[in-house]
Design a protein around this motif. Structure first.
Motif, PDB file in Angstrom:
ATOM      1  N   LEU A  18      87.627  45.113  34.559  1.00  0.00           N
ATOM      2  CA  LEU A  18      87.076  45.413  33.237  1.00  0.00           C
ATOM      3  C   LEU A  18      87.184  44.196  32.319  1.00  0.00           C
ATOM      4  O   LEU A  18      87.912  43.250  32.598  1.00  0.00           O
ATOM      5  CB  LEU A  18      87.810  46.609  32.630  1.00  0.00           C
ATOM      6  CG  LEU A  18      87.813  47.889  33.477  1.00  0.00           C
ATOM      7  CD1 LEU A  18      88.651  48.967  32.814  1.00  0.00           C
ATOM      8  CD2 LEU A  18      86.389  48.382  33.702  1.00  0.00           C
ATOM      9  N   THR A  19      86.454  44.243  31.221  1.00  0.00           N
ATOM     10  CA  THR A  19      86.461  43.156  30.241  1.00  0.00           C
ATOM     11  C   THR A  19      87.572  43.389  29.229  1.00  0.00           C
ATOM     12  O   THR A  19      87.737  44.498  28.721  1.00  0.00           O
ATOM     13  CB  THR A  19      85.109  43.076  29.513  1.00  0.00           C
ATOM     14  OG1 THR A  19      84.080  42.881  30.483  1.00  0.00           O
ATOM     15  CG2 THR A  19      85.087  41.930  28.515  1.00  0.00           C
ATOM     16  N   SER A  20      88.334  42.350  28.922  1.00  0.00           N
ATOM     17  CA  SER A  20      89.450  42.506  27.989  1.00  0.00           C
ATOM     18  C   SER A  20      88.945  42.849  26.588  1.00  0.00           C
ATOM     19  O   SER A  20      87.871  42.423  26.166  1.00  0.00           O
ATOM     20  CB  SER A  20      90.279  41.218  27.928  1.00  0.00           C
ATOM     21  OG  SER A  20      89.495  40.147  27.432  1.00  0.00           O
ATOM     22  N   GLY A  21      89.736  43.658  25.874  1.00  0.00           N
ATOM     23  CA  GLY A  21      89.423  44.006  24.496  1.00  0.00           C
ATOM     24  C   GLY A  21      88.132  44.775  24.324  1.00  0.00           C
ATOM     25  O   GLY A  21      87.438  44.626  23.321  1.00  0.00           O
ATOM     26  N   LYS A  22      87.793  45.617  25.294  1.00  0.00           N
ATOM     27  CA  LYS A  22      86.535  46.357  25.233  1.00  0.00           C
ATOM     28  C   LYS A  22      86.790  47.854  25.344  1.00  0.00           C
ATOM     29  O   LYS A  22      87.620  48.296  26.121  1.00  0.00           O
ATOM     30  CB  LYS A  22      85.597  45.921  26.357  1.00  0.00           C
ATOM     31  CG  LYS A  22      84.226  46.581  26.320  1.00  0.00           C
ATOM     32  CD  LYS A  22      83.319  46.041  27.420  1.00  0.00           C
ATOM     33  CE  LYS A  22      81.963  46.723  27.403  1.00  0.00           C
ATOM     34  NZ  LYS A  22      81.064  46.212  28.468  1.00  0.00           N
ATOM     35  N   LYS A  23      86.044  48.643  24.548  1.00  0.00           N
ATOM     36  CA  LYS A  23      86.172  50.091  24.591  1.00  0.00           C
ATOM     37  C   LYS A  23      85.467  50.655  25.823  1.00  0.00           C
ATOM     38  O   LYS A  23      84.407  50.188  26.212  1.00  0.00           O
ATOM     39  CB  LYS A  23      85.572  50.730  23.341  1.00  0.00           C
ATOM     40  CG  LYS A  23      86.400  50.566  22.084  1.00  0.00           C
ATOM     41  CD  LYS A  23      85.774  51.343  20.939  1.00  0.00           C
ATOM     42  CE  LYS A  23      86.576  51.187  19.659  1.00  0.00           C
ATOM     43  NZ  LYS A  23      85.977  51.946  18.546  1.00  0.00           N
TER      44      LYS A  23
END
Length: 704
Positions: free
Chosen positions: A578-583
């Motif tokens: 997953l992408t960091s800092g993403k909802k």
């Protein structure tokens, strides 16, 4: 210790500072053929030299100050012919204002956007390289002129290099946000460089071509007609020529679009693929080869005015007809002359088949879908073994004599170049005087009931429905229909049923000796207590187990709905990559497997986020009992926390919470000779919770 009055927030130090003009223009460069440079060549067309990296303001939300505040990248790819009116304050509606992307605007927003378009990763998530001036490469993002200007490297020669940039002016002008391709700088101008982690992979991708430039005609059936007269025709097993268009199977091809925008073109006559094969002398011939994923069988379409040039990916030329009608490789792929029109051919529409079993036979009928010339009918025994096949049927019904037993039938609609499989139907063929058993049962689950339906048994007057309890059969009821709803069952539980056909004789019920037994289930209960544990690239989902469940399926919500991410028998799953800092929104549901299919529960969901990455933290101005703590903006962060401890203290104290737009804090009132440790972490808000990233720490000793 720190004095409370000395906690003073300084303005954000972003890469989006006003940029300085560079050296005189060196002209627009041309690029060599590697993956990075080919992408730069494409971007040069999308973001033209002399245009402006900005957008027209229609609402207050479009203004740069609001784009920055909201981290809104809606205009990341916008360009215009007009300069921005004002960078120092708010623009007015109707004016042009800066775009925002990945932590910056003006020069840095433009460079960050190009970086992302080339590598598919953000520069903010890539490593800074202080030694880069000695080893910069095309595609690198460089900070120039004392850390006041950003650009993307195009070419490197000796001690100088050219760049793509915005907000640096052209030919002595300094119009805000103006785009320039090809200006030269000196290596000594570089403060630092950012290189993508996947640089080598992208650079080595020499097969890359601009997908957007390639025409998309969909995956379908076509005849390719050259100069509006002759169609590409398969004239032998592997030979090709151009003949008058008739629409026969030898002239129809299945066009299948590949991920890179190219096509595989396969003959509907014999399944061979159109290929450009290299001869020993370096020339190419066109042939129909055995279908495989080789480069020689890939073709790109370039369209203009409804006509196409078919470019062979394995050569520099395209498909063309010789004066004798032969097929060969002709003009180069960048020729403006388009030679082909494509005539779309329709695949058959799937037919629906029905069956009525009787004693010793079955009557089958089916619909005739459009574009269908004939049908294939396949009969299968109860063991799913092919029993008999009928080919090239032109009628829409058939009566077949069969021995007693259970069967299924499948109908396939066909035309000269394609086929479409229809539905499968199940049926029972009986024997006079003997009641058989139903061929197939389906079940629809509800919370405390199961609705059953089944195929009819020839000569049956009705059916008795049984439920197994404590290893014995309990009759639930009888029906003359081929459906029944079993009620007052336990929620989320597997049940075993039986359907027995019966015959009425002299007022007595005579049950069939053979019958169908099967498992079904009421609707599975949903999991509960769904929770999440996060890192920068993973989310671990956990939930409470469901009684009688055979497993669980986890999902991630996307713009197109729920997408499956894992199936497990455990009560937890970790979603990776997953992408960091993403909802993200995740869901989980339980399932029970039965003979009549899988029974699912409702989905329980939650919204959470991955943890932001740890920010890079630096210290400057350590003098006069003062210091400045700065941190780099972290992608996706909603804010930052700064903690400190002084002297021999083992515990940290929260200094303050800071906004996502803040990048540093100025401190005063330090104690001379005291050692301080500062720890900074980013956080993300999602689902009513705050998700914290890892800390980055710095140490200082206060000096007078």
């Amino acid at each position: 210790m720190l004095k409370a009055a000395a906690k003073k927030l300084i303005l954000l130090f972003t890469a989006a500072l006003f940029c300085l003009a560079a050296s005189a223009a060196a002209g627009v460069s041309s690029f060599a053929a590697n993956g990075v440079e080919m992408r730069l060549e494409k971007l040069k067309k999308d973001f033209p030299h002399g245009w402006h990296y900005n957008h027209k303001v229609s609402t207050d939300a479009d203004m740069r100050v609001n784009l920055l505040e909201e981290r809104n990248e809606a205009y990341a790819k916008s360009v215009s012919r007009y300069p921005c009116v004002d960078h120092g304050g708010e623009a007015e509606k109707g004016a042009y204002d800066c775009n925002y992307f990945d932590g910056g605007y003006q020069c840095h927003g433009f460079a960050a956007m190009l970086f992302y378009e080339i590598f598919g990763v953000r520069q903010s998530e890539s490593e800074k390289d202080e030694e880069a001036p000695f080893n910069i490469k095309p595609g690198d993002l460089v900070r120039l002129n004392g850390d006041t200007h950003s650009a993307i490297v195009l070419t490197v020669k000796g001690d100088s290099f050219s760049v793509a940039e915005a907000n640096a002016g052209i030919n002595g002008q300094n119009e805000s946000c103006r785009i320039s391709w090809g200006k030269s700088y000196s290596l000594s101008d570089i403060t630092y460089c950012v290189r993508a982690d996947n640089y080598k992979k992208v650079s080595d991708d020499t097969d890359w071509k601009n997908t957007e430039d390639k025409a998309d005609v969909g995956t379908d059936f076509y005849a390719a007609v050259y100069n509006g007269e002759r169609a590409l025709t398969l004239t032998g097993k592997a030979t090709l020529s151009f003949k008058a268009y008739t629409g026969s199977a030898s002239q129809v091809w299945k066009f299948t679009r590949q991920k890179n925008g190219s096509y595989k073109i396969v003959s509907c006559k014999n399944g061979r693929a159109l290929a450009a094969v290299k001869n020993g002398d370096g020339t190419f011939k066109v042939t129909a080869a055995v279908a495989e994923a080789s480069k020689g069988q890939l073709w790109a379409f370039y369209e203009e005015g409804g006509k196409y040039f078919l470019s062979a990916e394995s050569s520099s030329g395209g498909l063309a007809a010789g004066s004798d009608g032969s097929a060969g490789i002709g003009e180069k792929a960048n020729s403006s002359k388009k030679t082909f029109t494509l005539k779309k051919k329709k695949a058959p529409v799937a037919s629906e088949i029905k069956a009525k079993g009787a004693n010793g036979s079955v009557s089958l009928s089916w619909s005739k879908g459009k574009y269908t010339k004939s049908f294939d009918l396949e009969l299968y025994s109860a063991s799913s073994k092919l029993y008999k096949k009928y080919e090239k049927l032109t009628s829409t019904s058939l009566k077949v004599k069969l021995p007693a037993g259970n069967y299924s039938a499948k109908i396939i609609s066909k035309n000269a170049y394609s086929e479409k499989e229809g539905n499968t139907v199940y049926f029972t063929v009986g024997k006079k005087g003997v009641l058989g058993k139903t061929a197939k049962v389906t079940a629809k689950a509800k919370k405390t009931s199961v609705s059953l339906s089944w195929t009819p048994v020839p000569d049956a007057d009705g059916y008795a429905v049984f439920l197994k309890k404590n290893n014995s059969w309990k009759r639930l009821g009888t029906t003359k229909k081929t459906s029944y709803t079993a009620e007052k069952l336990t929620s989320g539980k597997r049940c075993t049923f039986a359907i027995r056909a019966y015959k009425l004789k002299n007022g007595k019920v005579s049950l069939a000796k053979s019958y169908t037994s099967f498992t079904a289930a009421t609707k599975a209960r949903a999991p509960s207590k769904l929770s999440a544990t996060q890192t920068a690239s993973t989310v671990k989902l956990s939930w409470s187990g469901v009684k009688n469940a055979d497993g669980y399926r986890a999902y991630r919500k996307t713009s197109s709905g729920w997408t499956q991410v894992a199936t497990t028998t455990a009560k937890a799953v970790t979603v990776k990559g997953l992408t960091s800092g993403k909802k993200y929104t995740f869901g989980v549901r339980a399932f029970i497997k039965t003979d009549t299919g899988t029974v699912w529960s409702d989905i329980i969901s939650l919204t959470t986020a991955t943890a932001p990455k740890a920010p890079e933290v630096t210290v400057s101005g350590v003098k006069n009992l003062k210091a400045t703590i700065r941190w780099d903006k972290v992608s996706g962060a909603d804010g930052y926390q700064v903690y400190y401890k002084a002297g021999k203290s083992d515990s940290y104290t929260l200094l303050a919470n800071y906004k996502a737009t803040d990048g540093g804090v100025s401190l005063s009132g330090l104690t001379k000779g005291e050692q301080y440790v500062f720890a900074v972490r980013a956080y993300k808000k999602a689902g009513g919770k705050v998700i914290y990233g890892d800390y980055k720490k710095v140490k200082i000793t206060a000096v007078k």
